[in-house]
Design an enzyme around this catalytic site. Structure first.
Site, PDB file in Angstrom:
ATOM      1  N   ARG A  28       0.804  -1.230   0.000  1.00 25.36           N
ATOM      2  CA  ARG A  28       0.000   0.000   0.000  1.00 25.36           C
ATOM      3  C   ARG A  28       0.833   1.275   0.000  1.00 25.36           C
ATOM      4  O   ARG A  28       0.314   2.360  -0.218  1.00 25.36           O
ATOM      5  CB  ARG A  28      -0.941   0.005   1.220  1.00 25.36           C
ATOM      6  CG  ARG A  28      -2.147  -0.875   1.028  1.00 25.36           C
ATOM      7  CD  ARG A  28      -2.916  -1.017   2.315  1.00 25.36           C
ATOM      8  NE  ARG A  28      -2.204  -1.843   3.280  1.00 25.36           N
ATOM      9  CZ  ARG A  28      -2.469  -1.866   4.587  1.00 25.36           C
ATOM     10  NH1 ARG A  28      -3.406  -1.090   5.073  1.00 25.36           N
ATOM     11  NH2 ARG A  28      -1.788  -2.656   5.395  1.00 25.36           N
ATOM     12  N   GLY A  66      -4.899  -7.100  16.371  1.00 24.70           N
ATOM     13  CA  GLY A  66      -5.280  -8.270  17.155  1.00 24.70           C
ATOM     14  C   GLY A  66      -5.810  -7.825  18.524  1.00 24.70           C
ATOM     15  O   GLY A  66      -5.287  -6.882  19.116  1.00 24.70           O
ATOM     16  N   GLU A  97      -6.736 -12.408  16.248  1.00 27.44           N
ATOM     17  CA  GLU A  97      -6.700 -11.522  15.085  1.00 27.44           C
ATOM     18  C   GLU A  97      -8.114 -11.114  14.682  1.00 27.44           C
ATOM     19  O   GLU A  97      -9.065 -11.892  14.844  1.00 27.44           O
ATOM     20  CB  GLU A  97      -6.019 -12.233  13.916  1.00 27.44           C
ATOM     21  CG  GLU A  97      -4.548 -12.498  14.141  1.00 27.44           C
ATOM     22  CD  GLU A  97      -3.792 -11.231  14.517  1.00 27.44           C
ATOM     23  OE1 GLU A  97      -3.757 -10.294  13.704  1.00 27.44           O
ATOM     24  OE2 GLU A  97      -3.246 -11.172  15.637  1.00 27.44           O
ATOM     25  N   ARG A 139      24.849  28.399  -3.287  1.00 21.22           N
ATOM     26  CA  ARG A 139      24.893  27.077  -3.927  1.00 21.22           C
ATOM     27  C   ARG A 139      26.087  26.283  -3.422  1.00 21.22           C
ATOM     28  O   ARG A 139      26.904  26.802  -2.664  1.00 21.22           O
ATOM     29  CB  ARG A 139      24.901  27.261  -5.444  1.00 21.22           C
ATOM     30  CG  ARG A 139      23.555  27.800  -5.956  1.00 21.22           C
ATOM     31  CD  ARG A 139      23.636  28.222  -7.402  1.00 21.22           C
ATOM     32  NE  ARG A 139      24.143  27.137  -8.224  1.00 21.22           N
ATOM     33  CZ  ARG A 139      24.701  27.308  -9.429  1.00 21.22           C
ATOM     34  NH1 ARG A 139      24.822  28.526  -9.936  1.00 21.22           N
ATOM     35  NH2 ARG A 139      25.132  26.275 -10.119  1.00 21.22           N
ATOM     36  N   LYS A 162      28.295  30.544  -5.855  1.00 15.58           N
ATOM     37  CA  LYS A 162      28.551  29.124  -6.086  1.00 15.58           C
ATOM     38  C   LYS A 162      30.044  28.858  -6.065  1.00 15.58           C
ATOM     39  O   LYS A 162      30.804  29.606  -6.668  1.00 15.58           O
ATOM     40  CB  LYS A 162      27.987  28.716  -7.449  1.00 15.58           C
ATOM     41  CG  LYS A 162      28.150  27.252  -7.745  1.00 15.58           C
ATOM     42  CD  LYS A 162      28.428  26.955  -9.200  1.00 15.58           C
ATOM     43  CE  LYS A 162      29.889  27.192  -9.569  1.00 15.58           C
ATOM     44  NZ  LYS A 162      30.249  26.673 -10.896  1.00 15.58           N
ATOM     45  N   SER A 202      29.916  49.217  -9.074  1.00 19.40           N
ATOM     46  CA  SER A 202      28.671  48.579  -9.493  1.00 19.40           C
ATOM     47  C   SER A 202      28.660  48.282 -10.986  1.00 19.40           C
ATOM     48  O   SER A 202      29.328  48.957 -11.761  1.00 19.40           O
ATOM     49  CB  SER A 202      27.493  49.494  -9.169  1.00 19.40           C
ATOM     50  OG  SER A 202      27.406  49.656  -7.785  1.00 19.40           O
TER      51      SER A 202
HETATM   52  C1  UD1 Z   1       0.177  -8.109  13.440  1.00 17.76           C
HETATM   53  C2  UD1 Z   1      -0.339  -8.917  14.631  1.00 17.76           C
HETATM   54  C3  UD1 Z   1      -1.527  -8.182  15.239  1.00 17.76           C
HETATM   55  C4  UD1 Z   1      -1.099  -6.796  15.666  1.00 17.76           C
HETATM   56  C5  UD1 Z   1      -0.469  -6.047  14.507  1.00 17.76           C
HETATM   57  C6  UD1 Z   1       0.136  -4.775  14.987  1.00 17.76           C
HETATM   58  C7  UD1 Z   1       0.080 -11.210  13.984  1.00 17.76           C
HETATM   59  C8  UD1 Z   1      -0.515 -12.500  13.567  1.00 17.76           C
HETATM   60  N1  UD1 Z   1      -0.749 -10.216  14.164  1.00 17.76           N
HETATM   61  O1  UD1 Z   1      -0.857  -8.075  12.495  1.00 17.76           O
HETATM   62  O2  UD1 Z   1      -2.021  -8.890  16.334  1.00 17.76           O
HETATM   63  O3  UD1 Z   1      -2.200  -6.082  16.176  1.00 17.76           O
HETATM   64  O4  UD1 Z   1       0.568  -6.819  13.898  1.00 17.76           O
HETATM   65  O5  UD1 Z   1       0.539  -3.983  13.895  1.00 17.76           O
HETATM   66  O6  UD1 Z   1       1.287 -11.161  14.188  1.00 17.76           O
HETATM   67  N2  UD1 Z   1       5.998  -9.840   8.369  1.00 17.76           N
HETATM   68  C9  UD1 Z   1       7.066 -10.582   7.940  1.00 17.76           C
HETATM   69  N3  UD1 Z   1       6.821 -11.827   7.417  1.00 17.76           N
HETATM   70  C10 UD1 Z   1       5.575 -12.333   7.327  1.00 17.76           C
HETATM   71  C11 UD1 Z   1       4.502 -11.552   7.763  1.00 17.76           C
HETATM   72  C12 UD1 Z   1       4.740 -10.316   8.288  1.00 17.76           C
HETATM   73  O7  UD1 Z   1       8.219 -10.153   8.020  1.00 17.76           O
HETATM   74  O8  UD1 Z   1       5.452 -13.464   6.839  1.00 17.76           O
HETATM   75  C13 UD1 Z   1       6.263  -8.522   8.942  1.00 17.76           C
HETATM   76  C14 UD1 Z   1       5.590  -7.402   8.196  1.00 17.76           C
HETATM   77  O9  UD1 Z   1       6.482  -6.856   7.245  1.00 17.76           O
HETATM   78  C15 UD1 Z   1       5.290  -6.423   9.294  1.00 17.76           C
HETATM   79  C16 UD1 Z   1       5.086  -7.271  10.539  1.00 17.76           C
HETATM   80  O10 UD1 Z   1       5.687  -8.516  10.230  1.00 17.76           O
HETATM   81  O11 UD1 Z   1       6.388  -5.553   9.545  1.00 17.76           O
HETATM   82  C17 UD1 Z   1       3.628  -7.460  10.901  1.00 17.76           C
HETATM   83  O12 UD1 Z   1       2.980  -8.150   9.866  1.00 17.76           O
HETATM   84  P1  UD1 Z   1       1.548  -7.748   9.326  1.00 17.76           P
HETATM   85  O13 UD1 Z   1       1.180  -8.623   8.202  1.00 17.76           O
HETATM   86  O14 UD1 Z   1       1.461  -6.289   9.132  1.00 17.76           O
HETATM   87  O15 UD1 Z   1       0.659  -8.181  10.572  1.00 17.76           O
HETATM   88  P2  UD1 Z   1      -0.720  -7.559  10.982  1.00 17.76           P
HETATM   89  O16 UD1 Z   1      -1.771  -8.190  10.189  1.00 17.76           O
HETATM   90  O17 UD1 Z   1      -0.640  -6.086  10.976  1.00 17.76           O
END
Ligand code: UD1
Ligand code: MG
Length: 460
Positions: A17, A150, A163, A338, A356, A410
């Protein structure tokens, strides 16, 4: 005793996004990246507790860019998550990346897109964990709006995190939510992490499933919930940046920098300003500027990559880029400095002057409407209105040197390459084409002819 903490930075997500070329952890904020703020928080937390840390970025999407960015941070290691199967899967790739991570005492899990978390949050979390001898703590906060965090379901002992996708309408009403920041005893997380399944609405491996009733786990509720805000789109990036901006200005205020209206001022995180300085509205200070004490920066200035020494006064509406301004000089209004403009102590650059790649020694005055490029001007020389260094012949740039204690009349030009000695006097309207020795006078303009009474022929 020095204990150890392993830090897992969740940075593998796609950040779809955001719509940026760079992966989300590298999204820009305040002249740096979201990830830089997260790293700062971790580092100052470990320093404060004298914890030995091992920091691992879990990368996946555009991992090459994140790895290249973190080259300057040699202590940071990487774990590759092949497919984004969920936050628990991400943490599995973390533990699989380096055996020594399993030997740490604590494991801290933090998202790469939460730049407002500070060491104070991490300290509160770990202190609570120690106080209650818990195995795991999650930072929670209150969220009343419609959201997909969550939910924290507290039991008589322990808690579950459900969740949004899996929640019943009753559970959805709970307004205490999971921030995504956790500290685990490493022993504890290793016991449960590898048994988590993906039987849920998202078919993902949820890290949150290591929390359960009857376990020795806790949620620590924070009042300043906005600090856990994660950045998922450009609107959230803008909001987060406005918080960071305020934090930056508040820090500067506490060090004696005065703002007339700090809400209209944009100062990058890596810029410093000394005590007693005053910043007027609508000022932008970007990209590693160092600004001394008792500096005045008036309305509408844009200053980048520059060093401004004590007591300098910048009048309204200047653009200053990659310049050095020495003590007590005065710049503007409406000046443009500059790259490689170097302005000496007590020198004065006035309105509509462009400089500059030029070194001006102390007490040089260029008060109006001039262009100085590829030049050096000696101490205490006075450059009249409308002087131009003609530095470019269409192919190459050439150098102009003007000595000290000169007076340049000048509307003169110097056709570079050229050298004007010390104590020279150039008459107004002169085009200097030949170098001048010390103490010389030059005049080069056509003789005036005046014819009495002839004006009426031309006046309509
Ligand atoms: C997660 C939490 C949720 C919490 C929220 C807070 C879980 C299951 N849920 O949800 O309870 O309220 O964060 O923002 O953990 N990422 C990875 N690999 C993956 C999936 C995610 O590196 O396979 C990273 C994402 O880049 C991100 C973070 O983990 O930085 C959180 O993942 P995201 O998918 O945003 O979880 P949420 O659905 O927001
Ligand atoms: Mg998220």
């Amino acid at each position: 005793m020095v204990k150890s903490v392993g830090v897992a930075i969740l940075a593998a997500g796609e950040g779809k996004r955001m719509g940026l070329e760079v992966p989300k952890p590298l999204a820009p904020a305040m002249g740096r990246t979201l990830l830089d703020f997260v790293l700062d928080g971790i580092q100052s937390f470990s320093n404060e507790l004298k914890l030995k840390n091992k920091i691992v970025a879990i990368v996946g999407h555009k991992k090459e860019m994140i790895e290249a960015y973190l080259q300057d941070f040699p202590a940071i290691m990487f774990a590759h998550q092949q497919k984004q199967l969920g936050t628990a899967d991400a943490l599995k790739s973390y533990f699989n990346s380096d055996e020594s991570l399993k030997q740490t005492e604590y494991t801290l899990v933090i998202c790469a897109d939460t730049p407002l978390i500070r060491k104070e949050h991490l300290l509160t979390l770990i202190n609570q964990m120690k106080k209650n001898a818990a195995d795991a703590v999650v930072a929670s906060f209150t969220e009343n709006s419609n959201h997909s965090y969550g939910r924290i379901v507290r039991g008589p002992k322990g808690l579950k995190i459900i969740e949004a996708k899996d929640a019943t309408s009753e559970i959805k009403k709970i307004n205490e939510v999971n921030s995504g920041l956790y500290i685990f005893k490493t022993e504890y997380i290793l016991k449960y992490l590898f048994n988590i399944n993906s039987n849920n609405a998202a078919n993902e491996f949820y890290l949150t499933d290591v929390f359960d009733f009857e376990r020795n786990v806790e949620a620590v509720h924070f009042e300043d919930g906005y600090k856990f805000m994660g950045v998922n789109d450009l609107s959230q990036l803008e909001i987060v940046e406005s918080y960071l901006r305020k934090e930056k200005c508040d820090q500067l205020k506490s060090h004696g920098v005065r703002f007339i209206d700090s809400t209209s001022v944009y100062i990058d995180w890596n810029c410093n300003i000394g005590t007693g300085s005053v910043i007027y509205p609508n000022v932008h200070i970007r990209n590693n500027c160092t600004i001394g004490s008792n500096v005045t920066i008036d309305v509408g200035n844009i200053i980048e990559k520059s060093c401004i020494k004590d007591g300098v006064s910048i009048k309204p509406y200047c653009h200053i880029d990659d310049a050095i301004i020495h003590k007590q000089a005065s710049i503007g209004p409406y000046a443009r400095l500059r790259p490689k403009a170097d302005i000496g102590e007590k020198s004065k650059i006035g309105n509509f002057v462009e400089i500059k790649k030029a070194k001006l020694h102390n007490d040089v005055k260029i008060s109006h409407l001039s262009y100085i490029g590829d030049a050096e001007i000696g101490e205490n020389s006075n450059i009249g209105c409308g002087f131009i260094t003609c530095n470019y012949d269409g192919a190459n740039k050439h150098f102009t040197k003007i000595g000290k204690n000169c007076f340049i009349g000048s509307d003169s030009q110097a056709i570079a390459p050229i050298e004007i000695g010390d104590r020279c006097f150039v008459a107004s309207g002169t085009t200097i084409t030949k170098s001048m020795p010390d103490d010389s006078f030059a005049i080069a303009r056509s003789k005036q002819t005046t014819k009495n009474g002839l004006a009426s022929r031309f006046l309509k």
